[in-house]
Each structure stands twice: as C-alpha cells, then as structure tokens.
Motif scaffolding. Structure first.
Motif, PDB file in Angstrom:
ATOM      1  N   GLU A  20     -15.528  96.825  90.167  1.00  0.00           N
ATOM      2  CA  GLU A  20     -16.325  96.782  91.200  1.00  0.00           C
ATOM      3  C   GLU A  20     -16.519  94.808  92.225  1.00  0.00           C
ATOM      4  O   GLU A  20     -15.661  94.275  91.088  1.00  0.00           O
ATOM      5  N   VAL A  21     -15.985  94.655  92.988  1.00  0.00           N
ATOM      6  CA  VAL A  21     -15.828  93.244  94.085  1.00  0.00           C
ATOM      7  C   VAL A  21     -17.117  93.364  93.714  1.00  0.00           C
ATOM      8  O   VAL A  21     -17.598  93.203  94.854  1.00  0.00           O
ATOM      9  N   ALA A  22     -17.786  92.047  93.579  1.00  0.00           N
ATOM     10  CA  ALA A  22     -18.905  91.852  93.496  1.00  0.00           C
ATOM     11  C   ALA A  22     -18.991  91.114  94.859  1.00  0.00           C
ATOM     12  O   ALA A  22     -20.068  91.330  95.813  1.00  0.00           O
ATOM     13  N   ARG A  23     -18.052  89.857  95.194  1.00  0.00           N
ATOM     14  CA  ARG A  23     -17.848  89.187  96.100  1.00  0.00           C
ATOM     15  C   ARG A  23     -16.591  88.781  96.156  1.00  0.00           C
ATOM     16  O   ARG A  23     -15.979  88.735  94.637  1.00  0.00           O
ATOM     17  N   PRO A  24     -15.868  88.137  97.006  1.00  0.00           N
ATOM     18  CA  PRO A  24     -14.402  87.244  96.505  1.00  0.00           C
ATOM     19  C   PRO A  24     -14.870  86.559  95.549  1.00  0.00           C
ATOM     20  O   PRO A  24     -15.441  85.608  94.960  1.00  0.00           O
TER      21      PRO A  24
END
Length: 137
Positions: A20-24
């Motif tokens: 998962e990309v939690a945020r950039p």
C-alpha cells in the motif's frame, strides 16, 4: 473465520503480500494473526513529519535498512539497521529519516484495527487466488 485459521501451516512469501502507498514516500505491507501484526514500512528521506500516538497498544520498532532519528516525547533516538525500540502506548512519536530510504518493521500487539485492510489478502489464501489488498471480489 479468524485470520489464524487461514494462516495455520501456510507459507506466504512476503514478496507476494500486497503493498500500500500510505502517502507519497511511504509504502507498507502487513502480516497479522488474531494476536499480533507486523507492518513493513519503507520511508523516504525528507518527508513531512507527523507526530502521533496510540492509546491502545505499544509499538515495537525494528530498523532493517537506513538510519533515522526516532522521536518519542520530543527526544530523538538515533537508530540504524538491527536497532530495536519499544514505544509505549500514549507516547507521541515519529520518524525522521536521516539516511534513506529507511525500512522498518513495526510490531503491534494487539493488531491495529485501523490497519486491518492491509491484511484483507488473507481471504485469498484458502481460495488460492492472487493476493490483493481488497481480498476477494
């Protein structure tokens, strides 16, 4: 069905666990039983710092790669590969990567309810379907 029932005697390559990309700049993946959760995080250098705390569980931090100053209640603790630190529940904490990316494992007992979506892939094991964050369609 509990997570344990699906995981008993099942070999899972961590490479196959969905990311998962939690945020950039932050990616993560998780493996959890009904009692414990491990979350693999890759954190890039230079990200916005986000102090936070957890009231329901302690957090065990294990640095695998890179270096970081890990702040607990405003105090910096320099950490590098193979370093461990236990963050007490309720204590404000955050990571400031100094040499990165920094890869760490966070271990939570009990598992974090707000990260349960990271283990939706477990539903695919018994059905022998590809592992996805969304679980079965």
């Amino acid at each position: 069905m509990s997570l344990n029932e699906s995981l008993y005697s099942e070999v899972v390559s961590f490479d196959d666990v969905p990311l998962e990309v939690a945020r950039p700049g932050i990616t993560r993946k998780a493996y959890a039983t009904d009692e414990v959760m491990i979350v693999w995080n890759k954190v890039e250098k230079g990200l916005e710092l986000r102090p936070h705390s957890h009231e329901d569980f302690d957090q065990l931090v294990f640095i695998l790669e890179g270096e970081a100053d890990y702040y607990v209640d405003g105090v910096a603790h320099h950490m590098g590969p193979r370093d461990l630190m236990l963050v007490e529940r309720g204590k404000e904490h955050y990571i400031d990567v100094t040499s990165g990316p920094c890869v760490n494992l966070d271990i939570f007992v009990p598992p974090r309810a707000d990260y349960a979506h990271l283990t939706a892939w477990v539903a695919n094991l018994a059905a022998k379907e590809p592992l996805t964050l969304g679980g079965r369609a």
